[in-house]
Motif scaffolding. Structure first.
Motif, PDB file in Angstrom:
ATOM      1  N   PRO A  15       0.835  -1.201   0.000  1.00  0.00           N
ATOM      2  CA  PRO A  15       0.000   0.000   0.000  1.00  0.00           C
ATOM      3  C   PRO A  15       0.875   1.259   0.000  1.00  0.00           C
ATOM      4  O   PRO A  15       1.948   1.276   0.587  1.00  0.00           O
ATOM      5  CB  PRO A  15      -0.805  -0.127   1.293  1.00  0.00           C
ATOM      6  N   ARG A  16       0.395   2.252  -0.682  1.00  0.00           N
ATOM      7  CA  ARG A  16       1.139   3.499  -0.738  1.00  0.00           C
ATOM      8  C   ARG A  16       0.993   4.254   0.565  1.00  0.00           C
ATOM      9  O   ARG A  16      -0.063   4.265   1.182  1.00  0.00           O
ATOM     10  CB  ARG A  16       0.632   4.372  -1.873  1.00  0.00           C
ATOM     11  N   ASN A  17       2.050   4.885   0.948  1.00  0.00           N
ATOM     12  CA  ASN A  17       2.044   5.720   2.134  1.00  0.00           C
ATOM     13  C   ASN A  17       1.804   7.155   1.665  1.00  0.00           C
ATOM     14  O   ASN A  17       2.726   7.938   1.510  1.00  0.00           O
ATOM     15  CB  ASN A  17       3.382   5.578   2.867  1.00  0.00           C
ATOM     16  N   PRO A  64       3.000  17.784   9.696  1.00  0.00           N
ATOM     17  CA  PRO A  64       2.027  16.785  10.158  1.00  0.00           C
ATOM     18  C   PRO A  64       1.869  15.603   9.204  1.00  0.00           C
ATOM     19  O   PRO A  64       1.692  14.466   9.652  1.00  0.00           O
ATOM     20  CB  PRO A  64       0.714  17.556  10.275  1.00  0.00           C
ATOM     21  N   ALA A  65       1.953  15.878   7.900  1.00  0.00           N
ATOM     22  CA  ALA A  65       1.852  14.764   6.952  1.00  0.00           C
ATOM     23  C   ALA A  65       3.045  13.825   7.107  1.00  0.00           C
ATOM     24  O   ALA A  65       2.898  12.601   7.000  1.00  0.00           O
ATOM     25  CB  ALA A  65       1.775  15.293   5.522  1.00  0.00           C
ATOM     26  N   GLY A  66       4.212  14.369   7.379  1.00  0.00           N
ATOM     27  CA  GLY A  66       5.391  13.532   7.605  1.00  0.00           C
ATOM     28  C   GLY A  66       5.261  12.678   8.851  1.00  0.00           C
ATOM     29  O   GLY A  66       5.637  11.511   8.861  1.00  0.00           O
ATOM     30  N   HIS A  67       4.732  13.268   9.912  1.00  0.00           N
ATOM     31  CA  HIS A  67       4.537  12.486  11.144  1.00  0.00           C
ATOM     32  C   HIS A  67       3.513  11.374  10.923  1.00  0.00           C
ATOM     33  O   HIS A  67       3.706  10.247  11.409  1.00  0.00           O
ATOM     34  CB  HIS A  67       4.102  13.392  12.290  1.00  0.00           C
ATOM     35  N   LEU A  68       2.462  11.676  10.188  1.00  0.00           N
ATOM     36  CA  LEU A  68       1.472  10.645   9.888  1.00  0.00           C
ATOM     37  C   LEU A  68       2.073   9.566   8.998  1.00  0.00           C
ATOM     38  O   LEU A  68       1.819   8.367   9.186  1.00  0.00           O
ATOM     39  CB  LEU A  68       0.243  11.264   9.217  1.00  0.00           C
ATOM     40  N   ARG A  79       5.954   1.324   3.458  1.00  0.00           N
ATOM     41  CA  ARG A  79       7.141   1.845   2.800  1.00  0.00           C
ATOM     42  C   ARG A  79       7.116   3.369   2.893  1.00  0.00           C
ATOM     43  O   ARG A  79       6.219   3.944   3.468  1.00  0.00           O
ATOM     44  CB  ARG A  79       7.178   1.405   1.344  1.00  0.00           C
ATOM     45  N   ASP A  80       8.130   3.988   2.362  1.00  0.00           N
ATOM     46  CA  ASP A  80       8.252   5.452   2.282  1.00  0.00           C
ATOM     47  C   ASP A  80       8.488   6.115   3.629  1.00  0.00           C
ATOM     48  O   ASP A  80       8.144   7.284   3.809  1.00  0.00           O
ATOM     49  CB  ASP A  80       7.030   6.082   1.608  1.00  0.00           C
ATOM     50  N   ARG A  81       9.092   5.430   4.569  1.00  0.00           N
ATOM     51  CA  ARG A  81       9.419   6.080   5.839  1.00  0.00           C
ATOM     52  C   ARG A  81      10.489   7.145   5.657  1.00  0.00           C
ATOM     53  O   ARG A  81      10.496   8.164   6.337  1.00  0.00           O
ATOM     54  CB  ARG A  81       9.887   5.060   6.864  1.00  0.00           C
ATOM     55  N   GLY A  82      11.397   6.929   4.731  1.00  0.00           N
ATOM     56  CA  GLY A  82      12.448   7.910   4.469  1.00  0.00           C
ATOM     57  C   GLY A  82      11.885   9.197   3.885  1.00  0.00           C
ATOM     58  O   GLY A  82      12.342  10.292   4.229  1.00  0.00           O
TER      59      GLY A  82
END
Length: 120
Positions: A15-17, A64-68, A79-82
């Motif tokens: 799933p896309r983050n 906030p989008a980064g924290h979510l 994925r896409d934690r970086g």
């Protein structure tokens, strides 16, 4: 005669983050805006307040989008934690830069007002 014909399983997609991607693109847009101001400084004087406000808003979206996105990235199939971490760090830097520009601009105007106000 039974034939064992199984259909191939559908490929499982991770799933896309989406919040992480929103955070990344918001932060990247803020960096692009800073580069645009540096490359074309003649637009800074008439539109400086618009640039500063845009930097503040892009940072306010990225954090906030980064924290979510980081929170959703803790799932086993995520994925896409970086990207989310990049958005958090860059978003805070965009907010800091916009506040610093506001303080410097306001201080410069106040100093010029005092300087020219006392020359009467």
């Amino acid at each position: 005669m039974t034939s064992d014909t199984r259909e191939p399983a559908a490929p499982t997609l991770q799933p896309r983050n989406t919040p992480a991607r929103v955070s990344f693109w918001s932060a990247a847009s803020g960096i692009g805006l800073i580069v645009a101001v540096v490359v074309t400084p003649m637009f800074w004087l008439p539109y400086g307040s618009h640039y500063t406000f845009a930097l503040l808003m892009l940072g306010a979206v990225a954090v906030p989008a980064g924290h979510l996105g980081r929170r959703r990235g803790k799932r086993p199939d995520a994925r896409d934690r970086g990207l989310a971490l990049f958005g958090i760090v860059t978003g805070w830097l965009l907010i800091l830069v916009s506040l610093l520009v506001f303080v410097v601009f306001t201080g410069t105007l106040a100093a010029l007002g005092l300087l020219f106000g006392t020359l009467d």
